[in-house]
Design an enzyme around this catalytic site. Structure first.
Site, PDB file in Angstrom:
ATOM      1  N   ALA A  17      -3.013  -2.314   7.331  1.00  0.00           N
ATOM      2  CA  ALA A  17      -1.994  -3.809   7.164  1.00  0.00           C
ATOM      3  C   ALA A  17      -1.498  -3.678   8.592  1.00  0.00           C
ATOM      4  O   ALA A  17      -1.140  -4.659   8.842  1.00  0.00           O
ATOM      5  CB  ALA A  17      -0.264  -2.635   6.445  1.00  0.00           C
ATOM      6  N   HIS A 470      -4.297   9.519  -1.530  1.00  0.00           N
ATOM      7  CA  HIS A 470      -3.848   7.890  -1.951  1.00  0.00           C
ATOM      8  C   HIS A 470      -2.863   8.331  -1.884  1.00  0.00           C
ATOM      9  O   HIS A 470      -1.903   7.434  -2.824  1.00  0.00           O
ATOM     10  CB  HIS A 470      -4.687   7.323  -3.414  1.00  0.00           C
ATOM     11  CG  HIS A 470      -6.039   7.380  -3.170  1.00  0.00           C
ATOM     12  ND1 HIS A 470      -6.760   7.363  -4.569  1.00  0.00           N
ATOM     13  CD2 HIS A 470      -7.262   7.184  -2.186  1.00  0.00           C
ATOM     14  CE1 HIS A 470      -8.717   7.136  -3.921  1.00  0.00           C
ATOM     15  NE2 HIS A 470      -8.653   7.091  -2.546  1.00  0.00           N
TER      16      HIS A 470
END
Length: 541
Positions: A17, A470
């Site tokens: 990000a 994850h």
């Protein structure tokens, strides 16, 4: 830089990000951005060459070194939780799978109050981000910064597995990121010219050519600095341990990831007031959801000996392996440019589900994948493994501070398999994999079962189950009516000004697949929100 206000935005974390945000925000030459990262450079051959991933994972290289606290359902076994501590974050150490996940994931979020994050809203950003090697195909992107390819690993076992899956009653999908997510198919990867295409390669490195972007590495952020409830900067330490303060005019954006982002919020006085008080941290904003709602994908590996040798074992010979790594690093060609796990799939364990509840991941390598050479170390017996992954776990974990010291790792309580439904889904997945493995197309490849073999299934799960890496959800996005929501639908921290969290920690619940591509797409859309630009028009399909 003490007391300097040289920047408009400070981004904490150069992960998937953070790299994306840095690139997007600095497209405007009048916006000055600082990215601050705890790790160092990603320009290491083991990161660059795709085949180096195994050594990175098992030796915990470029990694924060996290482990869970003892997991109750695993007989108090601690489970590793690899997270990238390097430019590019986990996109520099992951297995490079490119997965957008299922449209139902995003539509579910919107139904639960996350307006603006439906599949039709996020799809344009997936397309914008991507440079798909096969060109302009339905729902795919061309010309974006993130190169995506279809795995070309040269092993006939892959086609045999797909045929066996069809014989067991499961369909194929030509493109799980296209119109049909469900089915068995070939894995897609973020690889460009034979080398890893991380968020650093795709976004940050090109943006670093701009004079309005600064990057500080090997620096640990201790806290966000506030004026009342307005974020105005950060305090960090570098290798000499001295503390430095840097200020910004607009926003502090926390992109540290699912472990580090909630930890930084808590160290800054944002979190559950009772927990903060345990560590003598003054509460600035009482948000009960910080560090809660932790979720992750879990799997086990059903494994068989292989009849004969596949391509991986022969390439593991010392001289061939060195040659392959060099060929990939310098020329972007050869065996080491591919991952020896070319198969994936998204399937339903029962009828009537709105989306697949299991993912299958293949690994066409022996359990002891060590380099060998005649007279030095024997060649390993070849094998293959397929892992059923529980895609939508009901179990929820949490993070807690170990202390008020930023150098102390947070305490991670994954609480895997704490819900009975997750046990059932995993057991069903094991049975499905074993059923596929017994089909006729695999007769020429399938040797004796290695695991679980004769071990009771539940005991084997407790002993061997591990994460698929994850983790998400610890700074949950949600409406104001959600008591556990940490950020709103513009990813602003509730109760704070000029402070956002943008990374996988904001995902409300578990996506149906690998989460790196969604993290990048989210950051791309978030950049438009930050800059006051209208988001890309939704795509109704």
């Amino acid at each position: 830089m003490e007391n300097a206000r040289n920047f408009d935005f400070i981004i904490v974390g150069a992960g998937s990000a953070g790299c994306t945000l840095a690139s997007r925000l600095t497209e405007n030459p009048d916006i000055k951005v600082l990215v601050i990262e705890a790790g160092g450079s990603e320009r290491n051959p083991l990161i660059t060459v795709p085949l180096g991933w195994g050594k990175i994972l098992f030796e915990r290289l470029f990694d924060w070194g996290y482990f869970t606290e003892p997991e109750k359902e695993f007989n108090d076994r601690k489970v590793e939780c690899a997270r990238g501590k390097v430019i590019g974050g986990s996109s520099s150490i992951n297995a490079m799978a490119y997965v957008r996940c299922h449209r139902e994931d995003y539509d579910r979020w919107e139904r639960n109050g996350c307006i603006g994050w439906s599949y039709s809203d996020i799809l344009p950003y997936f397309i914008k981000c991507e440079d798909w090697e096969k060109g302009d195909q339905p729902l795919r992107g061309v010309g974006g910064p993130l190169t995506t390819i279809e795995n070309k690993y040269p092993d006939p076992l892959q086609e045999a597995w797909l045929l066996a899956g069809e014989a067991a009653g499961f369909s194929r999908t030509p493109d799980y990121n296209g119109p049909q997510n469900e089915g068995l198919g070939t894995l897609q990867s973020t690889i460009r010219n034979g080398r890893r295409c991380s968020a650093a390669v795709a976004y940050l490195r090109p943006a670093m050519e701009r004079p309005n972007l600064s990057v500080i590495t090997k620096a640990l952020v201790h806290r966000v600095i506030f004026e009342k409830n307005k974020a105005i900067g950060i305090e960090y330490s570098s290798s000499n341990k001295s503390l430095t303060k840097i200020y910004c005019e607009n926003e502090v954006i926390i992109s540290g990831g699912v472990i580090n982002s909630p930890q930084l919020l808590m160290l800054s006085g944002i979190g559950d007031s009772e927990h903060l008080a345990e560590h003598k941290i003054a509460t600035k904003i009482d948000l009960k959801g910080v560090g809660q709602n932790l979720q992750d994908h879990l799997s086990v590996g059903v494994e068989y000996e292989r009849i004969g040798d596949g391509p991986f074992v022969n390439t593991l010979r010392y001289d061939r392996l060195l040659m392959s790594m060099a060929q990939a690093y310098f020329f972007g060609k050869g065996f080491a440019t591919e991952m020896p796990g070319p198969l994936t799939g998204y399937i339903c364990s029962k009828d009537g589900l709105p989306q697949p509840d299991l993912q299958l991941l293949a690994r066409f390598i022996p359990p002891e994948s060590q380099p060998w050479f005649p007279g030095v170390r024997p060649k390993p017996k070849d094998a293959f493994m397929v892992r059923p992954v529980v895609l939508h776990p009901k179990s929820r974990g949490k993070l807690k501070l170990a202390s008020a010291n930023p150098e102390d790792h947070a305490l991670i309580y994954q609480e895997f398999l704490s819900e009975p439904e997750d046990w059932k889904t995993l057991r069903d997945g094991i049975e499905i994999v074993k059923d596929i493995a017994t089909q006729k197309p695999l007769d020429a490849f399938r040797g004796p079962e290695i695991q679980p073999k004769d071990e009771p299934i539940d005991e084997w799960i407790r002993r061997t189950a591990w994460t698929v890496h994850h983790p998400l959800g610890t700074c949950k996005m949600g409406p104001n009516t959600d008591d556990l929501a940490v950020v709103d639908t513009e990813l602003k921290v509730r109760g704070a000004e000029n402070l956002r969290v943008i990374d996988a920690s904001v995902f409300p619940d578990m996506l149906g697949g690998n989460i790196n591509a969604p993290t990048i797409a989210f950051a791309d859309r978030a950049a438009d929100l930050i800059m006051g630009k209208p988001p890309l028009s939704p795509m109704e399909i």
